[in-house]
Write a protein that holds these residues in place. Structure first.
Motif, PDB file in Angstrom:
ATOM      1  N   GLU A   1       0.822  -1.217  -0.248  1.00  0.00           N
ATOM      2  CA  GLU A   1      -0.068  -0.304  -0.372  1.00  0.00           C
ATOM      3  C   GLU A   1       1.342   1.108  -0.084  1.00  0.00           C
ATOM      4  O   GLU A   1       0.756   2.274  -0.931  1.00  0.00           O
ATOM      5  N   ILE A   2       1.526   0.926   1.011  1.00  0.00           N
ATOM      6  CA  ILE A   2       2.776   2.386   1.058  1.00  0.00           C
ATOM      7  C   ILE A   2       3.416   2.729  -0.276  1.00  0.00           C
ATOM      8  O   ILE A   2       3.743   3.993  -1.148  1.00  0.00           O
TER       9      ILE A   2
ATOM     10  N   ASP B   1      10.333  -6.734  -3.964  1.00  0.00           N
ATOM     11  CA  ASP B   1       9.221  -7.504  -3.301  1.00  0.00           C
ATOM     12  C   ASP B   1       8.761  -9.038  -3.597  1.00  0.00           C
ATOM     13  O   ASP B   1       7.965  -9.292  -4.850  1.00  0.00           O
TER      14      ASP B   1
ATOM     15  N   SER C   1      10.684 -12.555   8.221  1.00  0.00           N
ATOM     16  CA  SER C   1      11.424 -12.547   7.034  1.00  0.00           C
ATOM     17  C   SER C   1      12.316 -11.459   7.241  1.00  0.00           C
ATOM     18  O   SER C   1      13.210 -11.635   6.494  1.00  0.00           O
TER      19      SER C   1
ATOM     20  N   SER D   1      11.126   4.289   7.589  1.00  0.00           N
ATOM     21  CA  SER D   1       9.539   4.412   8.339  1.00  0.00           C
ATOM     22  C   SER D   1       8.940   3.316   7.955  1.00  0.00           C
ATOM     23  O   SER D   1       7.950   2.988   8.180  1.00  0.00           O
TER      24      SER D   1
ATOM     25  N   ASP E   1      12.207   7.107  11.119  1.00  0.00           N
ATOM     26  CA  ASP E   1      10.838   6.839  11.996  1.00  0.00           C
ATOM     27  C   ASP E   1      11.034   6.083  13.566  1.00  0.00           C
ATOM     28  O   ASP E   1      10.267   6.531  13.943  1.00  0.00           O
TER      29      ASP E   1
ATOM     30  N   GLY F   1       3.410   8.152   9.724  1.00  0.00           N
ATOM     31  CA  GLY F   1       1.767   8.354   9.169  1.00  0.00           C
ATOM     32  C   GLY F   1       1.268   8.992  10.055  1.00  0.00           C
ATOM     33  O   GLY F   1      -0.407   9.068  10.246  1.00  0.00           O
TER      34      GLY F   1
HETATM   35  N1  LIG Z   1       5.989   5.100  10.516  1.00  0.00           N
HETATM   36  C1  LIG Z   1       5.511   4.312  10.348  1.00  0.00           C
HETATM   37  O1  LIG Z   1       4.222   5.441  11.220  1.00  0.00           O
HETATM   38  C2  LIG Z   1       4.501   3.176   9.858  1.00  0.00           C
HETATM   39  C3  LIG Z   1       4.702   2.531   9.591  1.00  0.00           C
HETATM   40  N2  LIG Z   1       4.163   1.730   8.477  1.00  0.00           N
HETATM   41  C4  LIG Z   1       4.909  -0.088   8.494  1.00  0.00           C
HETATM   42  O2  LIG Z   1       5.173   0.272   6.668  1.00  0.00           O
HETATM   43  C5  LIG Z   1       4.631  -1.027   7.010  1.00  0.00           C
HETATM   44  C6  LIG Z   1       3.970  -2.033   5.517  1.00  0.00           C
HETATM   45  O3  LIG Z   1       3.331  -0.876   5.627  1.00  0.00           O
HETATM   46  P1  LIG Z   1       2.073  -1.296   3.663  1.00  0.00           P
HETATM   47  O4  LIG Z   1       2.953  -0.800   3.060  1.00  0.00           O
HETATM   48  O5  LIG Z   1       0.901  -0.416   4.159  1.00  0.00           O
HETATM   49  O6  LIG Z   1       1.658  -2.674   3.857  1.00  0.00           O
HETATM   50  P2  LIG Z   1       1.456  -3.878   3.004  1.00  0.00           P
HETATM   51  O7  LIG Z   1       0.940  -4.671   2.938  1.00  0.00           O
HETATM   52  O8  LIG Z   1       0.379  -3.317   1.794  1.00  0.00           O
HETATM   53  O9  LIG Z   1       3.038  -3.587   1.895  1.00  0.00           O
HETATM   54  C7  LIG Z   1       3.955  -5.008   2.977  1.00  0.00           C
HETATM   55  C8  LIG Z   1       4.267  -5.535   1.335  1.00  0.00           C
HETATM   56  O10 LIG Z   1       6.284  -5.539   2.223  1.00  0.00           O
HETATM   57  C9  LIG Z   1       6.415  -6.612   1.211  1.00  0.00           C
HETATM   58  N3  LIG Z   1       6.905  -8.214   1.930  1.00  0.00           N
HETATM   59  C10 LIG Z   1       7.211  -8.185   2.707  1.00  0.00           C
HETATM   60  N4  LIG Z   1       8.073  -9.002   3.310  1.00  0.00           N
HETATM   61  C11 LIG Z   1       9.137  -8.833   2.640  1.00  0.00           C
HETATM   62  C12 LIG Z   1      10.557  -9.805   2.694  1.00  0.00           C
HETATM   63  N5  LIG Z   1      11.178 -10.372   2.978  1.00  0.00           N
HETATM   64  N6  LIG Z   1      10.516  -8.908   1.355  1.00  0.00           N
HETATM   65  C13 LIG Z   1      10.433  -7.494   0.905  1.00  0.00           C
HETATM   66  N7  LIG Z   1       8.906  -7.493   0.241  1.00  0.00           N
HETATM   67  C14 LIG Z   1       8.137  -7.671   1.874  1.00  0.00           C
HETATM   68  C15 LIG Z   1       4.654  -7.717   1.430  1.00  0.00           C
HETATM   69  O11 LIG Z   1       5.047  -8.231   0.049  1.00  0.00           O
HETATM   70  C16 LIG Z   1       4.130  -6.877   0.587  1.00  0.00           C
HETATM   71  O12 LIG Z   1       4.212  -5.528  -0.277  1.00  0.00           O
HETATM   72  C17 LIG Z   1       4.136  -1.871   8.030  1.00  0.00           C
HETATM   73  O13 LIG Z   1       3.934  -2.944   7.901  1.00  0.00           O
HETATM   74  C18 LIG Z   1       4.039  -1.058   9.376  1.00  0.00           C
HETATM   75  O14 LIG Z   1       5.593  -1.568   9.731  1.00  0.00           O
HETATM   76  C19 LIG Z   1       2.870   1.853   8.183  1.00  0.00           C
HETATM   77  C20 LIG Z   1       2.152   2.297   8.402  1.00  0.00           C
HETATM   78  C21 LIG Z   1       3.116   3.853   9.302  1.00  0.00           C
END
Ligand SMILES: NC(=O)C1=CN([C@@H]2O[C@H](COP(=O)(O)OP(=O)(O)OC[C@H]3O[C@@H](n4cnc5c(N)ncnc54)[C@H](O)[C@@H]3O)[C@@H](O)[C@H]2O)C=CC1
Ligand SMILES: O=C(O)CCC(=O)C(=O)O
Length: 314
Positions: free
Chosen positions: A149-150, A169, A208, A230, A256, A282
């Motif tokens: 998503e991000i 990814d 992982s 982040s 962050d 976020g």
């Molecule tokens: N600093 C902040 O305020 C925030 C931090 N986050 C962090 O960002 C992370 C990602 O958020 P979203 O994009 O919404 O999650 P998401 O689930 O939509 O995307 C995560 C992506 O990472 C990929 N992934 C998983 N394991 C992997 C690996 N070993 N190597 C490469 N890619 C891999 C997945 O296939 C997926 O496409 C969250 O889990 C959270 O920890 C999220 C929102 C706010």
């Protein structure tokens, strides 16, 4: 219905929940000793990222039906314990993705143009235009680790700035790629690290991804590269990062998130080529209104037996 909210939440979400039952809202409850006692008769538990939702904590809430996560990272929740108890878990899918994406641009531009540093020097009486000659992000390579998503929202925006985007990814479903729609060229982790001017991490923290960015991986980066984390602290080995930043193997970092928040005595605090923010990527007014309303509505849907698009599959 009793809902316990253990961390900061925006009023709009709390108002929705108040209409359907009793709410206990204490933004500091996550760090208080009486947390287990407060949740003992709760139907709903709403947390952010500081409450440690352990198997033991869940044992103190035998009637718990739903957990709401005011965000998306789930690394503070024992997912197996939640599953074993058959408790539903909803998160604020997407609600803060745009805010994180915009944060990434804020730090990329800060490294490229140094506006805060230049302001300090002007206030000190200097007018040093040569020193603050910047760089364009146009034409630079942005490496995304995790294109969910991000990551995709960053790619869309990076395209508009004329950046080259590569990404790693391994878990993307084939139909989604179509990442060409977002202008992302898929590559291996090693290629992304070695070719990028900016490297930005967007993976969840799990087995992982813990120390995915370690000493060996950092060795591959260009000495002019900037790394932006982040995602979660544990995704980067902070000791290796410190060494890379001190030895000039990496030009800078924006963090962050840290393994220990707040970092207290981390050696990273001594560095000049680093931006440190208190887990706010976020956190914007817009994202938090969206988050609080989304979690409140989705929790109520689940309690009513209606389908929820924010339900975490376990
Ligand atoms: N600093 C902040 O305020 C925030 C931090 N986050 C962090 O960002 C992370 C990602 O958020 P979203 O994009 O919404 O999650 P998401 O689930 O939509 O995307 C995560 C992506 O990472 C990929 N992934 C998983 N394991 C992997 C690996 N070993 N190597 C490469 N890619 C891999 C997945 O296939 C997926 O496409 C969250 O889990 C959270 O920890 C999220 C929102 C706010
Ligand atoms: O939960 C928070 O307060 C920060 C947002 C975050 O890290 C997340 O959504 O994973």
């Amino acid at each position: 219905m009793k809902t316990v909210i253990t961390e900061l939440n925006w009023a709009k979400g709390n108002e929705i929940l108040t209409k359907v039952g009793e709410i206990i809202y204490d933004p500091d409850l996550w760090k208080k000793q009486d947390l287990p006692k407060v949740i003992q008769d709760a139907d709903v538990l709403i947390v952010r990222n500081q409450t440690k939702v352990t198997r033991l904590l869940l044992q103190s809430a035998p009637g718990l039906k739903v957990i709401g996560r005011l965000g998306v990272g789930l690394d503070n929740i024992d997912l197996q314990a939640v599953k074993d108890r058959n408790i539903a878990l909803v998160c604020a899918k997407n609600a803060n993705s745009i805010s994180v994406a915009e944060y990434v641009f804020a730090v990329m531009f800060t490294f490229a143009r140094h506006p805060a540093e230049a302001t300090v020097s002007v206030k000190q009486g200097y007018w040093d235009r040569k020193r603050y000659t910047g760089a364009e992000i146009y034409g630079k390579t942005l490496g995304l680790i995790g294109i969910g998503e991000i990551g995709t929202r960053i790619a869309i925006r990076a395209n508009a700035f004329g950046m080259n985007i590569i990404g790693y990814d391994p878990f993307l479903p084939p139909y989604e790629l179509a990442t060409s729609d977002f202008g992302v060229k898929l590559a291996s982790l090693e290629e992304v690290i070695s070719c990028s001017d900016f490297i930005s991490l967007h993976v969840p923290l799990n087995k992982s991804t813990r120390y995915l960015i370690n000493k060996q991986v950092l060795k591959l980066a260009k000495p002019t590269a900037i790394i932006i984390n982040s995602a979660r602290g544990g995704v980067i080995d902070e000791k290796a990062l410190y060494e890379a930043l001190v030895s000039g193997k990496l030009a800078g970092a924006a963090l962050d998130v840290l393994e220990r928040e707040p970092p207290l005595d981390s050696s990273l605090l001594e560095l000049n080529n680093i931006i440190l923010t208190p887990h706010i990527a976020g956190l914007t007014e817009e994202s938090q209104i969206k988050t609080s309303v989304m979690v409140a509505r989705e929790v109520i849907k689940v309690l009513n037996g209606e389908p929820s698009s924010c339900l975490v599959n376990m």
